[in-house]
Motif scaffolding. Sequence first.
Motif, PDB file in Angstrom:
ATOM      1  N   ASP A 163       0.855  -1.192   0.000  1.00  0.00           N
ATOM      2  CA  ASP A 163       0.000   0.000   0.000  1.00  0.00           C
ATOM      3  C   ASP A 163       0.883   1.230   0.000  1.00  0.00           C
ATOM      4  OD1 ASP A 163      -2.067   1.774   0.166  1.00  0.00           O
ATOM      5  OD2 ASP A 163      -2.491   1.416   2.291  1.00  0.00           O
ATOM      6  N   GLU A 164       1.107   1.767  -1.162  1.00  0.00           N
ATOM      7  CA  GLU A 164       1.962   2.941  -1.324  1.00  0.00           C
ATOM      8  C   GLU A 164       1.184   3.999  -2.106  1.00  0.00           C
ATOM      9  OE1 GLU A 164       5.339   5.235  -0.814  1.00  0.00           O
ATOM     10  OE2 GLU A 164       5.025   3.206  -0.020  1.00  0.00           O
ATOM     11  N   PRO A 165       1.008   5.171  -1.546  1.00  0.00           N
ATOM     12  CA  PRO A 165       0.235   6.216  -2.227  1.00  0.00           C
ATOM     13  C   PRO A 165       0.746   6.524  -3.629  1.00  0.00           C
ATOM     14  CG  PRO A 165       0.704   6.854   0.043  1.00  0.00           C
ATOM     15  CD  PRO A 165       1.499   5.612  -0.225  1.00  0.00           C
ATOM     16  N   GLY A 166      -0.160   6.522  -4.598  1.00  0.00           N
ATOM     17  CA  GLY A 166       0.181   6.870  -5.962  1.00  0.00           C
ATOM     18  C   GLY A 166       0.839   5.773  -6.765  1.00  0.00           C
ATOM     19  N   VAL A 167       0.946   4.576  -6.193  1.00  0.00           N
ATOM     20  CA  VAL A 167       1.643   3.477  -6.865  1.00  0.00           C
ATOM     21  C   VAL A 167       0.691   2.295  -7.043  1.00  0.00           C
ATOM     22  CG1 VAL A 167       3.588   1.875  -6.756  1.00  0.00           C
ATOM     23  CG2 VAL A 167       3.835   4.201  -5.861  1.00  0.00           C
ATOM     24  N   VAL A 168       0.663   1.742  -8.252  1.00  0.00           N
ATOM     25  CA  VAL A 168      -0.219   0.618  -8.585  1.00  0.00           C
ATOM     26  C   VAL A 168       0.580  -0.683  -8.559  1.00  0.00           C
ATOM     27  CG1 VAL A 168      -1.766  -0.370 -10.311  1.00  0.00           C
ATOM     28  CG2 VAL A 168      -1.586   2.132 -10.079  1.00  0.00           C
ATOM     29  N   PRO A 169       0.302  -1.587  -7.633  1.00  0.00           N
ATOM     30  CA  PRO A 169       1.041  -2.849  -7.601  1.00  0.00           C
ATOM     31  C   PRO A 169       0.579  -3.813  -8.689  1.00  0.00           C
ATOM     32  CG  PRO A 169      -0.613  -2.829  -5.871  1.00  0.00           C
ATOM     33  CD  PRO A 169      -0.675  -1.481  -6.533  1.00  0.00           C
ATOM     34  N   ILE A 170       1.505  -4.482  -9.319  1.00  0.00           N
ATOM     35  CA  ILE A 170       1.203  -5.480 -10.348  1.00  0.00           C
ATOM     36  C   ILE A 170       2.066  -6.709 -10.085  1.00  0.00           C
ATOM     37  CG2 ILE A 170       1.389  -6.078 -12.792  1.00  0.00           C
ATOM     38  CD1 ILE A 170       0.629  -3.335 -13.536  1.00  0.00           C
ATOM     39  N   ARG A 171       1.442  -7.855 -10.115  1.00  0.00           N
ATOM     40  CA  ARG A 171       2.190  -9.089  -9.892  1.00  0.00           C
ATOM     41  C   ARG A 171       3.045  -9.412 -11.108  1.00  0.00           C
ATOM     42  NH1 ARG A 171       1.368 -14.747 -10.777  1.00  0.00           N
ATOM     43  NH2 ARG A 171       2.660 -15.951  -9.336  1.00  0.00           N
ATOM     44  N   ILE A 172       4.337  -9.637 -10.857  1.00  0.00           N
ATOM     45  CA  ILE A 172       5.246 -10.074 -11.912  1.00  0.00           C
ATOM     46  C   ILE A 172       6.401 -10.834 -11.273  1.00  0.00           C
ATOM     47  CG2 ILE A 172       6.545  -7.904 -11.892  1.00  0.00           C
ATOM     48  CD1 ILE A 172       7.050  -8.292 -14.895  1.00  0.00           C
ATOM     49  N   ASP A 173       6.702 -11.973 -11.838  1.00  0.00           N
ATOM     50  CA  ASP A 173       7.865 -12.763 -11.458  1.00  0.00           C
ATOM     51  C   ASP A 173       8.738 -12.821 -12.697  1.00  0.00           C
ATOM     52  OD1 ASP A 173       9.752 -14.760 -10.974  1.00  0.00           O
ATOM     53  OD2 ASP A 173       8.350 -16.082  -9.941  1.00  0.00           O
ATOM     54  N   VAL A 174       9.921 -12.247 -12.656  1.00  0.00           N
ATOM     55  CA  VAL A 174      10.742 -12.128 -13.859  1.00  0.00           C
ATOM     56  C   VAL A 174      11.271 -13.467 -14.340  1.00  0.00           C
ATOM     57  CG1 VAL A 174      11.364  -9.752 -13.267  1.00  0.00           C
ATOM     58  CG2 VAL A 174      12.910 -11.627 -12.642  1.00  0.00           C
ATOM     59  N   THR A 175      11.033 -14.529 -13.580  1.00  0.00           N
ATOM     60  CA  THR A 175      11.417 -15.877 -14.024  1.00  0.00           C
ATOM     61  C   THR A 175      10.225 -16.629 -14.600  1.00  0.00           C
ATOM     62  OG1 THR A 175      11.016 -16.976 -11.895  1.00  0.00           O
ATOM     63  CG2 THR A 175      13.172 -15.961 -12.214  1.00  0.00           C
ATOM     64  N   ASP A 176       9.067 -15.975 -14.689  1.00  0.00           N
ATOM     65  CA  ASP A 176       7.838 -16.632 -15.128  1.00  0.00           C
ATOM     66  C   ASP A 176       7.237 -15.879 -16.314  1.00  0.00           C
ATOM     67  OD1 ASP A 176       4.572 -16.653 -14.704  1.00  0.00           O
ATOM     68  OD2 ASP A 176       5.483 -18.614 -14.389  1.00  0.00           O
ATOM     69  N   ASP A 177       7.237 -16.516 -17.482  1.00  0.00           N
ATOM     70  CA  ASP A 177       6.777 -15.859 -18.710  1.00  0.00           C
ATOM     71  C   ASP A 177       5.320 -15.413 -18.638  1.00  0.00           C
ATOM     72  OD1 ASP A 177       9.229 -16.076 -20.011  1.00  0.00           O
ATOM     73  OD2 ASP A 177       8.764 -18.060 -20.818  1.00  0.00           O
ATOM     74  N   ALA A 178       4.480 -16.199 -18.003  1.00  0.00           N
ATOM     75  CA  ALA A 178       3.054 -15.877 -17.964  1.00  0.00           C
ATOM     76  C   ALA A 178       2.792 -14.588 -17.192  1.00  0.00           C
ATOM     77  CB  ALA A 178       2.264 -17.030 -17.343  1.00  0.00           C
ATOM     78  N   THR A 179       3.422 -14.437 -16.035  1.00  0.00           N
ATOM     79  CA  THR A 179       3.204 -13.209 -15.261  1.00  0.00           C
ATOM     80  C   THR A 179       3.816 -12.000 -15.963  1.00  0.00           C
ATOM     81  OG1 THR A 179       5.211 -13.411 -13.891  1.00  0.00           O
ATOM     82  CG2 THR A 179       3.228 -14.523 -13.101  1.00  0.00           C
ATOM     83  N   ILE A 180       4.900 -12.200 -16.674  1.00  0.00           N
ATOM     84  CA  ILE A 180       5.508 -11.102 -17.425  1.00  0.00           C
ATOM     85  C   ILE A 180       4.571 -10.638 -18.530  1.00  0.00           C
ATOM     86  CG2 ILE A 180       7.408 -10.459 -18.957  1.00  0.00           C
ATOM     87  CD1 ILE A 180       9.165 -12.446 -17.383  1.00  0.00           C
ATOM     88  N   ALA A 181       4.018 -11.576 -19.269  1.00  0.00           N
ATOM     89  CA  ALA A 181       3.112 -11.224 -20.361  1.00  0.00           C
ATOM     90  C   ALA A 181       1.875 -10.498 -19.850  1.00  0.00           C
ATOM     91  CB  ALA A 181       2.702 -12.489 -21.119  1.00  0.00           C
ATOM     92  N   THR A 182       1.340 -10.979 -18.734  1.00  0.00           N
ATOM     93  CA  THR A 182       0.157 -10.334 -18.160  1.00  0.00           C
ATOM     94  C   THR A 182       0.476  -8.917 -17.701  1.00  0.00           C
ATOM     95  OG1 THR A 182      -0.751 -12.455 -17.446  1.00  0.00           O
ATOM     96  CG2 THR A 182      -1.585 -10.478 -16.350  1.00  0.00           C
ATOM     97  N   ALA A 183       1.611  -8.742 -17.050  1.00  0.00           N
ATOM     98  CA  ALA A 183       2.017  -7.416 -16.582  1.00  0.00           C
ATOM     99  C   ALA A 183       2.211  -6.462 -17.751  1.00  0.00           C
ATOM    100  CB  ALA A 183       3.293  -7.522 -15.761  1.00  0.00           C
ATOM    101  N   ALA A 184       2.843  -6.936 -18.816  1.00  0.00           N
ATOM    102  CA  ALA A 184       3.062  -6.088 -19.987  1.00  0.00           C
ATOM    103  C   ALA A 184       1.753  -5.688 -20.644  1.00  0.00           C
ATOM    104  CB  ALA A 184       3.956  -6.814 -20.992  1.00  0.00           C
ATOM    105  N   GLU A 185       0.764  -6.570 -20.596  1.00  0.00           N
ATOM    106  CA  GLU A 185      -0.548  -6.260 -21.165  1.00  0.00           C
ATOM    107  C   GLU A 185      -1.279  -5.227 -20.308  1.00  0.00           C
ATOM    108  OE1 GLU A 185      -4.706  -8.563 -22.450  1.00  0.00           O
ATOM    109  OE2 GLU A 185      -2.960  -9.697 -21.756  1.00  0.00           O
ATOM    110  N   ILE A 186      -1.243  -5.412 -18.988  1.00  0.00           N
ATOM    111  CA  ILE A 186      -1.907  -4.472 -18.077  1.00  0.00           C
ATOM    112  C   ILE A 186      -1.262  -3.096 -18.164  1.00  0.00           C
ATOM    113  CG2 ILE A 186      -2.323  -3.921 -15.643  1.00  0.00           C
ATOM    114  CD1 ILE A 186      -2.466  -6.945 -15.134  1.00  0.00           C
TER     115      ILE A 186
END
Length: 238
Positions: free
Chosen positions: A44-67
């Motif tokens: 919870d950081e003011p003005g910052v949007v958290p997004i799940r990403i694991d740089v060793t996992d292609d699926a989370t990377i692709a989802t983050a890049a899309e969002i």
Amino acid sequence: MEIRNATVFVTGANRGLGLAFAREAVRRGAKKVYAGMRNTSGFDEPGVVPIRIDVTDDATIATAAEIAADTTVLINNAGIAALIENPLAADFESQSKALFDTNYYGLARVTQAFEPALSKQPKAAIINVLSDIVWLPRPYLTPYAASKAAAWSYTNQLRFHLVDRGIQVLGLHVGFLDTDLTNGIDVPKTNPTDVATQTYDALAEGKNEIMADKGTVLLKSTLADEVPGYISPPPGLF
């Protein structure tokens, strides 16, 4: 490139330097700041949007890049470190594989995923967090050093490749930071907020590299010497 009105995506942003980058981007008036992390629970950081990403996992990377397809500044900060006994230690190979997966391949994976969106922007930038370890022999950090050296080489090739697309690539070299990652290591450390501030200033000035502490500046200055710092480190760097 200025951070004001930019959309910034920072990997490894839940703490340390990554969090400092996110906070400083908000302070400078970024339009949006995405904080990439493996676990967004409780963040919870003011003005910052958290997004799940694991740089060793292609699926989370692709989802983050899309969002975060509106990203204009990508900061590849996520990284891990581990200590070994020496370059001939029994666990050298296993440690190296783990560190390369995050520090080198992870950086490249995220860059590949975000590049199509960055290339569509009138102005865009990539900041890669590197290290003075690429020039400083510290045998107990051999796998980490090798992974960061590979990341530095990748950064240089990437910069040359993207120059015609108007994407600025900035390599950040810095020594030990005062973060959780360096707890228990008795060496001089730099404040992460100071590093984030210097880096954004360098980006605005159109620089390709920044040496963010005195030790790194000194070490880089020896590279053309007959006996460079990676062979005989200047006094005071250990």
